[in-house]
Design a protein around this motif. Structure first.
Motif, PDB file in Angstrom:
ATOM      1  N   GLY A 276       0.695  -1.236   0.137  1.00  0.00           N
ATOM      2  CA  GLY A 276       0.039   0.020   0.197  1.00  0.00           C
ATOM      3  C   GLY A 276       0.853   1.286  -0.058  1.00  0.00           C
ATOM      4  O   GLY A 276       1.789   1.191   0.416  1.00  0.00           O
ATOM      5  N   TRP A 277       0.300   2.287  -0.621  1.00  0.00           N
ATOM      6  CA  TRP A 277       0.669   3.697  -0.357  1.00  0.00           C
ATOM      7  C   TRP A 277       0.029   4.475   0.619  1.00  0.00           C
ATOM      8  O   TRP A 277      -1.054   4.727   0.619  1.00  0.00           O
ATOM      9  CB  TRP A 277       0.874   4.109  -1.716  1.00  0.00           C
TER      10      TRP A 277
ATOM     11  N   GLY B  45       0.359  17.467  11.433  1.00  0.00           N
ATOM     12  CA  GLY B  45      -0.901  17.846  12.128  1.00  0.00           C
ATOM     13  C   GLY B  45      -2.062  16.915  11.662  1.00  0.00           C
ATOM     14  O   GLY B  45      -3.234  17.216  12.146  1.00  0.00           O
ATOM     15  N   LYS B  46      -1.671  16.012  10.648  1.00  0.00           N
ATOM     16  CA  LYS B  46      -2.734  15.129  10.011  1.00  0.00           C
ATOM     17  C   LYS B  46      -2.524  13.575  10.509  1.00  0.00           C
ATOM     18  O   LYS B  46      -1.307  13.237  10.437  1.00  0.00           O
ATOM     19  CB  LYS B  46      -2.878  15.390   8.796  1.00  0.00           C
ATOM     20  N   GLU B  47      -3.619  12.872  10.568  1.00  0.00           N
ATOM     21  CA  GLU B  47      -3.196  11.418  10.597  1.00  0.00           C
ATOM     22  C   GLU B  47      -2.734  10.753   9.100  1.00  0.00           C
ATOM     23  O   GLU B  47      -2.881  11.275   8.231  1.00  0.00           O
ATOM     24  CB  GLU B  47      -4.720  10.663  11.098  1.00  0.00           C
ATOM     25  N   ARG B  48      -1.994   9.877   9.439  1.00  0.00           N
ATOM     26  CA  ARG B  48      -1.611   9.089   8.356  1.00  0.00           C
ATOM     27  C   ARG B  48      -3.088   8.744   7.427  1.00  0.00           C
ATOM     28  O   ARG B  48      -3.850   8.163   7.987  1.00  0.00           O
ATOM     29  CB  ARG B  48      -0.865   7.646   8.531  1.00  0.00           C
ATOM     30  N   GLU B  49      -2.940   8.866   6.127  1.00  0.00           N
ATOM     31  CA  GLU B  49      -3.988   8.539   5.021  1.00  0.00           C
ATOM     32  C   GLU B  49      -3.428   7.381   4.134  1.00  0.00           C
ATOM     33  O   GLU B  49      -2.416   7.322   3.705  1.00  0.00           O
ATOM     34  CB  GLU B  49      -4.277   9.756   4.238  1.00  0.00           C
ATOM     35  N   GLY B  50      -4.373   6.551   4.071  1.00  0.00           N
ATOM     36  CA  GLY B  50      -4.248   5.464   2.874  1.00  0.00           C
ATOM     37  C   GLY B  50      -4.595   6.141   1.717  1.00  0.00           C
ATOM     38  O   GLY B  50      -5.400   6.827   1.532  1.00  0.00           O
ATOM     39  N   GLY B  51      -3.786   5.453   0.748  1.00  0.00           N
ATOM     40  CA  GLY B  51      -4.130   5.894  -0.663  1.00  0.00           C
ATOM     41  C   GLY B  51      -4.545   4.776  -1.768  1.00  0.00           C
ATOM     42  O   GLY B  51      -5.875   5.060  -2.298  1.00  0.00           O
ATOM     43  N   ALA B  52      -3.688   4.039  -1.807  1.00  0.00           N
ATOM     44  CA  ALA B  52      -4.100   3.078  -2.829  1.00  0.00           C
ATOM     45  C   ALA B  52      -3.095   1.593  -2.118  1.00  0.00           C
ATOM     46  O   ALA B  52      -2.441   1.691  -1.561  1.00  0.00           O
ATOM     47  CB  ALA B  52      -3.476   3.489  -4.093  1.00  0.00           C
ATOM     48  N   ALA B  53      -3.782   0.569  -2.769  1.00  0.00           N
ATOM     49  CA  ALA B  53      -3.131  -0.823  -2.244  1.00  0.00           C
ATOM     50  C   ALA B  53      -3.284  -1.782  -3.515  1.00  0.00           C
ATOM     51  O   ALA B  53      -4.122  -1.700  -4.227  1.00  0.00           O
ATOM     52  CB  ALA B  53      -3.576  -1.231  -0.879  1.00  0.00           C
TER      53      ALA B  53
ATOM     54  N   SER C  67     -10.153   9.782  -2.021  1.00  0.00           N
ATOM     55  CA  SER C  67      -9.295  10.866  -2.470  1.00  0.00           C
ATOM     56  C   SER C  67      -8.421  10.437  -3.509  1.00  0.00           C
ATOM     57  O   SER C  67      -7.932  11.203  -4.248  1.00  0.00           O
ATOM     58  CB  SER C  67      -8.212  11.244  -1.168  1.00  0.00           C
ATOM     59  N   ALA C  68      -8.156   9.031  -3.706  1.00  0.00           N
ATOM     60  CA  ALA C  68      -7.218   8.666  -4.796  1.00  0.00           C
ATOM     61  C   ALA C  68      -7.805   8.224  -5.734  1.00  0.00           C
ATOM     62  O   ALA C  68      -7.188   8.390  -7.094  1.00  0.00           O
ATOM     63  CB  ALA C  68      -6.188   7.524  -4.088  1.00  0.00           C
TER      64      ALA C  68
ATOM     65  N   MET D  35       4.563  13.588   2.798  1.00  0.00           N
ATOM     66  CA  MET D  35       5.597  12.347   2.758  1.00  0.00           C
ATOM     67  C   MET D  35       4.866  11.053   2.303  1.00  0.00           C
ATOM     68  O   MET D  35       3.785  10.631   3.105  1.00  0.00           O
ATOM     69  CB  MET D  35       6.223  12.135   4.059  1.00  0.00           C
ATOM     70  N   TYR D  36       5.335  10.402   1.441  1.00  0.00           N
ATOM     71  CA  TYR D  36       4.362   9.100   1.082  1.00  0.00           C
ATOM     72  C   TYR D  36       5.160   7.947   1.404  1.00  0.00           C
ATOM     73  O   TYR D  36       6.616   7.827   1.403  1.00  0.00           O
ATOM     74  CB  TYR D  36       4.322   9.062  -0.511  1.00  0.00           C
ATOM     75  N   TYR D  37       4.499   6.921   2.008  1.00  0.00           N
ATOM     76  CA  TYR D  37       5.261   5.724   2.243  1.00  0.00           C
ATOM     77  C   TYR D  37       4.819   4.431   1.804  1.00  0.00           C
ATOM     78  O   TYR D  37       3.389   4.298   1.539  1.00  0.00           O
ATOM     79  CB  TYR D  37       4.982   5.689   4.024  1.00  0.00           C
ATOM     80  N   CYS D  38       5.349   3.742   1.351  1.00  0.00           N
ATOM     81  CA  CYS D  38       5.223   2.368   1.053  1.00  0.00           C
ATOM     82  C   CYS D  38       5.107   1.620   2.066  1.00  0.00           C
ATOM     83  O   CYS D  38       5.884   1.410   2.959  1.00  0.00           O
ATOM     84  CB  CYS D  38       6.075   1.904  -0.043  1.00  0.00           C
ATOM     85  N   ALA D  39       3.982   0.510   1.899  1.00  0.00           N
ATOM     86  CA  ALA D  39       3.896  -0.423   3.158  1.00  0.00           C
ATOM     87  C   ALA D  39       3.565  -1.674   2.888  1.00  0.00           C
ATOM     88  O   ALA D  39       3.119  -1.971   1.662  1.00  0.00           O
ATOM     89  CB  ALA D  39       3.056   0.214   4.242  1.00  0.00           C
ATOM     90  N   ALA D  40       3.836  -2.798   3.522  1.00  0.00           N
ATOM     91  CA  ALA D  40       3.365  -4.115   3.340  1.00  0.00           C
ATOM     92  C   ALA D  40       2.814  -4.904   4.625  1.00  0.00           C
ATOM     93  O   ALA D  40       3.261  -4.671   5.742  1.00  0.00           O
ATOM     94  CB  ALA D  40       4.660  -4.985   2.701  1.00  0.00           C
TER      95      ALA D  40
END
Length: 123
Positions: A35-36, A42-50, A62-63, A92-97
């Motif tokens: 996922g990205w 000041g904001k919570e982490r947001e999911g974008g796509a997976a 949003s995506a 800041m965009y993070y990749c996650a697994a």
């Protein structure tokens, strides 16, 4: 754990595009989600796509329509194509697994994270 390295961030004008890349290694689970996510101060982490290992893709509202996630299994890499970028996409965009415990990958508990790549969208 899965090791992740992301790249592709940068600065673009509103309406521009970027493609983020995430390369995974040490993947031992055959059924995972990649996922990205993004985060701004000041904001919570947001999911974008997976994307799942079976190729299924998932998007937040949003995506959807602007971002496209894909993968190249031969390179153990997934991509986030971001079009029509807006200043509010700056983050800041993070990749996650994480192990795929639900069909909807964005509900997965992501346990491995990359170091992030910065995206700045100017007006």
């Amino acid at each position: 754990q899965v090791q992740l390295v992301e790249s592709g961030g940068g600065s673009v004008q509103a309406g521009g595009s970027l493609r983020l890349s995430c390369t995974a290694s040490r993947v031992t689970d055959s059924n995972i989600c990649l996922g990205w996510f993004r985060q701004t101060p000041g904001k919570e982490r947001e999911g974008g796509a997976a994307i799942a290992t079976d190729g299924g893709t998932f998007y937040t509202d949003s995506a959807l329509g602007r971002f496209t996630i894909s993968q190249d299994n031969t390179k153990n890499t997934d991509y986030l194509q971001m079009n029509a970028l807006k200043p509010e996409d700056t983050a800041m965009y993070y990749c996650a697994a994480g192990a795929r415990t639900w069909r909807y990958c964005l509900s997965t508990e992501y346990t491995s994270w990359g170091q992030g790549t910065k995206v700045t969208v100017s007006s």
